[in-house]
Design a protein around this motif. Structure first.
Motif, PDB file in Angstrom:
ATOM      1  N   HIS A 155       4.257   0.564   7.702  1.00 39.19           N
ATOM      2  CA  HIS A 155       3.534   0.529   6.429  1.00 39.19           C
ATOM      3  C   HIS A 155       2.581   1.718   6.325  1.00 39.19           C
ATOM      4  O   HIS A 155       2.467   2.347   5.265  1.00 39.19           O
ATOM      5  CB  HIS A 155       2.770  -0.785   6.318  1.00 39.19           C
ATOM      6  N   ASN A 156       1.911   2.048   7.431  1.00 37.15           N
ATOM      7  CA  ASN A 156       1.017   3.215   7.439  1.00 37.15           C
ATOM      8  C   ASN A 156       1.790   4.500   7.189  1.00 37.15           C
ATOM      9  O   ASN A 156       1.304   5.401   6.493  1.00 37.15           O
ATOM     10  CB  ASN A 156       0.273   3.300   8.775  1.00 37.15           C
ATOM     11  N   ALA A 157       2.993   4.594   7.750  1.00 36.32           N
ATOM     12  CA  ALA A 157       3.810   5.789   7.533  1.00 36.32           C
ATOM     13  C   ALA A 157       4.218   5.906   6.070  1.00 36.32           C
ATOM     14  O   ALA A 157       4.214   7.000   5.489  1.00 36.32           O
ATOM     15  CB  ALA A 157       5.050   5.748   8.433  1.00 36.32           C
ATOM     16  N   GLU A 158       4.549   4.756   5.453  1.00 37.29           N
ATOM     17  CA  GLU A 158       4.926   4.765   4.036  1.00 37.29           C
ATOM     18  C   GLU A 158       3.756   5.198   3.158  1.00 37.29           C
ATOM     19  O   GLU A 158       3.909   6.018   2.242  1.00 37.29           O
ATOM     20  CB  GLU A 158       5.411   3.381   3.618  1.00 37.29           C
ATOM     21  N   LEU A 159       2.553   4.660   3.448  1.00 36.58           N
ATOM     22  CA  LEU A 159       1.372   5.031   2.665  1.00 36.58           C
ATOM     23  C   LEU A 159       1.034   6.504   2.856  1.00 36.58           C
ATOM     24  O   LEU A 159       0.663   7.208   1.905  1.00 36.58           O
ATOM     25  CB  LEU A 159       0.183   4.158   3.085  1.00 36.58           C
ATOM     26  N   ALA A 160       1.149   6.986   4.099  1.00 33.64           N
ATOM     27  CA  ALA A 160       0.869   8.398   4.376  1.00 33.64           C
ATOM     28  C   ALA A 160       1.856   9.293   3.634  1.00 33.64           C
ATOM     29  O   ALA A 160       1.481  10.346   3.103  1.00 33.64           O
ATOM     30  CB  ALA A 160       0.931   8.661   5.882  1.00 33.64           C
ATOM     31  N   HIS A 161       3.112   8.883   3.607  1.00 31.04           N
ATOM     32  CA  HIS A 161       4.146   9.655   2.894  1.00 31.04           C
ATOM     33  C   HIS A 161       3.822   9.730   1.410  1.00 31.04           C
ATOM     34  O   HIS A 161       3.889  10.809   0.798  1.00 31.04           O
ATOM     35  CB  HIS A 161       5.500   8.994   3.113  1.00 31.04           C
ATOM     36  N   LYS A 162       3.439   8.604   0.791  1.00 28.76           N
ATOM     37  CA  LYS A 162       3.115   8.592  -0.638  1.00 28.76           C
ATOM     38  C   LYS A 162       1.918   9.480  -0.928  1.00 28.76           C
ATOM     39  O   LYS A 162       1.880  10.209  -1.920  1.00 28.76           O
ATOM     40  CB  LYS A 162       2.837   7.159  -1.089  1.00 28.76           C
ATOM     41  N   ARG A 163       0.908   9.410  -0.058  1.00 30.95           N
ATOM     42  CA  ARG A 163      -0.302  10.216  -0.270  1.00 30.95           C
ATOM     43  C   ARG A 163       0.008  11.711  -0.134  1.00 30.95           C
ATOM     44  O   ARG A 163      -0.476  12.520  -0.914  1.00 30.95           O
ATOM     45  CB  ARG A 163      -1.367   9.803   0.739  1.00 30.95           C
ATOM     46  N   ARG A 164       0.809  12.064   0.856  1.00 32.96           N
ATOM     47  CA  ARG A 164       1.075  13.479   1.132  1.00 32.96           C
ATOM     48  C   ARG A 164       2.044  14.089   0.135  1.00 32.96           C
ATOM     49  O   ARG A 164       1.878  15.227  -0.302  1.00 32.96           O
ATOM     50  CB  ARG A 164       1.642  13.619   2.540  1.00 32.96           C
ATOM     51  N   PHE A 165       3.053  13.308  -0.264  1.00 35.86           N
ATOM     52  CA  PHE A 165       4.132  13.867  -1.075  1.00 35.86           C
ATOM     53  C   PHE A 165       4.177  13.312  -2.484  1.00 35.86           C
ATOM     54  O   PHE A 165       5.192  13.408  -3.160  1.00 35.86           O
ATOM     55  CB  PHE A 165       5.479  13.626  -0.391  1.00 35.86           C
TER      56      PHE A 165
END
Length: 616
Positions: free
Chosen positions: A361-371
């Motif tokens: 879930h953290n990876a998904e949130l980080a992906h949305k924030r970054r990209f």
């Protein structure tokens, strides 16, 4: 789609040995496209001719016209060799781990005749030895102090030639052997201290304890009792530190890394939950752009050796959302590096599976924030990457400015630009202390030192770029502050107002960018916002002081009631214009009436004087 057969490399691949090693795909110009490891070179390389692969590897195979190989004695040796080739050659189709500058390391400068220990957040190919990362970040500072206490390795940045007349205070405190002064130590003794430091920071304390005991007994037998006592004390400190480490690594207090992966739109994000002593100490985030639809298995297979090659702290367990290729070799290497058994887990239920789900879930949130912007970089950030030779476009810039008022009351401001927006919630201001007269250089140095000392203590991430309002002098003052903190490698520039020149450390002349340059415009935006914020904070401070002085003149108003008025009404004008009922509501019936009468009596006297002057 499958690679057309026969491929030009098919015959060459059939000639590869059935042994462990690495294979190297090259293009028509002899450039390395991709490096991989294998337990059987022939079988692994043949799979590229017969199996469907992700688009990234399909493109690589279509460009490849040659394949070379290096045989190793084991799959573990192949893993190490592959990692070294990827790190040094940076093949275009391998997934490369970007510079992990956010996390604190210790650096032992082995390239120097008398190495020093230093704090850094960048791992470079500079012949130094790196230890870390340290989590939380404050542990790196404690480790430096412990190294000074135990082994007396220097921390200064001066050139050592033995020519100084006297040593610094650290020598008197028994925190440095003093190689800067001839006769205080010998090269042999200092080299031994460096070797002991390497063993200690690498976690090889058993080997260090054996070495210290041997030296202690030899010193005692040689009647060097002072040195023997010194070694005894060092030995006791090392054994105590070792006991603490073992306690933290007990079964009850888990010591592990938990990985999550999210790939979408051709971009990938990895989140790592770092657990030490049963507590989540940190969350690391790694990103890759334009890698295509890579699988979690392929991504983890390529990045795990690169991640743990950079750290001296290997967890007992690594929890993954997908299996990795070459698991046996990876575990053998990790266990040898840690000097005890390491485990890879693929949790499917229970608390461990819940942690992996949290990491995902953290990876998904980080992906949305970054990209979230479709992976598009800010034009200004991209231009600064090119102009300043940064490792990547800066995503966070922190800008500093100084504001004075009538020769006193200096205020420093710090503003934040992050991924295309000013982050006002991250702004900070500093009341500059201890200056008898305005001094921009000292003010900048103090503000920068205070800002990043706190960041380092709280394990926060340093920015990708620091911007200072001013010229060469202000830049050097900020550099001095960063050097004192051991983070002088953090990218930093200054922008001078008059000619809009960009001063860069190490460059004799400033950069003079075109007025319409996107990079210059971004720097100007941050600089102007820092100036606006500094002026506004300065004005607020000055108004508060004026308000305090006016309210202090009123009978019955002390610090507590003054604070009440400020909280409820906000300004001197609001206090003056407040009706009696409001003042009595805030201060009570009696005091409210007194304050109201005093304020309006003063206004009445002023009005009477004005009418008298007008009649005259």
């Amino acid at each position: 789609m499958s690679v057309p057969s026969p491929h030009p490399l098919a015959d060459r691949i059939r000639e590869l040995p059935d042994r462990p090693g690495i294979y190297i795909f090259k293009d028509a110009e002899g450039k390395i496209l991709y490096v991989g490891k294998a337990t059987s070179l022939r079988k692994r390389a043949s799979s590229y001719m017969t199996r469907d692969h992700e688009p990234r590897l399909e493109a690589m195979v279509s460009e490849a016209v040659d394949i070379e190989f290096v045989v190793t004695d084991s799959a573990t040796e192949a893993l190490l060799l592959e990692n070294n080739w990827i790190k040094t050659k940076k093949p275009r189709f391998n997934i490369l781990l970007r510079d992990d500058k956010t996390y604190p390391y210790l650096k032992l400068t082995l390239q120097d005749d008398y190495p020093r220990i230093a704090f850094t957040r960048r791992v470079r190919e500079d012949k130094a030895e790196y230890f870390g990362p340290f989590l939380p970040g404050g542990m790196a500072r404690k480790a430096i102090k412990l190294v000074q206490k135990l082994f007396q390795v220097r921390i200064c940045r001066i050139e050592i030639d033995g020519g100084l007349p006297r040593p610094c205070l650290y020598h008197a405190m028994h925190r440095c052997l003093g190689p800067c002064v001839a006769g205080l130590t010998t090269k042999t003794a200092y080299d031994e201290a460096v070797q002991q430091t390497r063993l200690f920071l690498s976690g090889r304390t058993e080997q260090l304890v054996r070495r210290l005991k041997k030296e202690m007994w030899e010193a005692a037998e040689g009647e060097e009792y002072e040195r023997a006592a010194q070694l005894r004390d060092t030995l006791a400190e090392v054994e105590l530190t070792t006991q603490r480490r073992h306690k933290l690594a007990s079964v009850e207090d888990e010591d592990l890394d938990v990985y999550g992966v999210h790939v979408a739109g051709g971009n990938a994000a990895v989140a790592v939950l770092v657990m030490r002593g049963g507590q989540i100490l940190d969350r690391r985030e790694l990103f890759w752009e334009n890698v295509g639809p890579v699988s979690a298995e392929e991504l983890l297979t390529e990045i795990l050796p690169q991640i743990y090659d950079r750290t001296t702290f290997i967890p007992k367990e690594i929890h993954l959302p997908a299996p990795v290729d070459g698991e046996e070799a990876l575990l053998e290497w990790l266990s040898a590096k840690k000097d005890e058994k390491v485990y890879l887990r693929l949790p499917s239920r229970g608390p461990k599976a819940e942690r992996v789900a949290l990491a995902m879930h953290n990876a998904e949130l980080a992906h949305k924030r970054r990209f979230r912007g479709g992976g598009q970089e800010s034009p200004g950030a991209a231009a600064l990457e090119e102009h300043l030779h940064l490792l990547e476009p800066p995503r966070r810039i922190e800008g500093f400015d100084i504001s004075h008022f009538q020769g006193g009351e200096t205020v420093a401001s710090m503003v934040v630009w992050e991924e295309g927006k000013m982050r006002k919630g991250d702004y900070r201001s500093f009341n500059v202390k201890g200056l008898e007269q305005p001094d921009d250089f000292a003010s900048i140095r103090q503000a920068v030192e205070r800002r990043y000392r706190r960041i380092l203590e709280e394990t926060g991430a340093l920015p990708d770029l620091i911007l200072i309002d001013g010229g060469r002098g202000q830049l050097n003052a900020a550099l001095d502050a960063l050097a004192d903190l051991g983070v002088e490698e953090t990218p930093i520039v200054s922008l001078a107002k008059r000619e809009e020149e960009v001063y860069v450390p190490g460059l004799p002349e400033p950069l003079r960018l075109p007025k319409d340059d996107h990079g210059l415009r971004l720097l100007q935006q941050v600089r102007d916002e820092a100036h606006r914020f500094a002026v506004s904070r300065h004005r607020a401070r000055r108004n508060a002081r004026t308000l305090h002085s006016k309210l202090d003149e009123l009978a019955g108003i002390g610090p507590r009631r003054r604070k009440l008025l400020l909280t409820q009404l906000g300004s001197l004008t609001a206090v003056r214009e407040a009706p009696l009922e409001k003042l009595q509501e805030v201060l009570g019936q009696v005091v409210g009436r007194k304050v109201f009468d005093q304020l309006h009596a003063a206004e009445a006297a002023g009005d009477a004087m004005s009418r008298s002057e007008g009649a005259t």
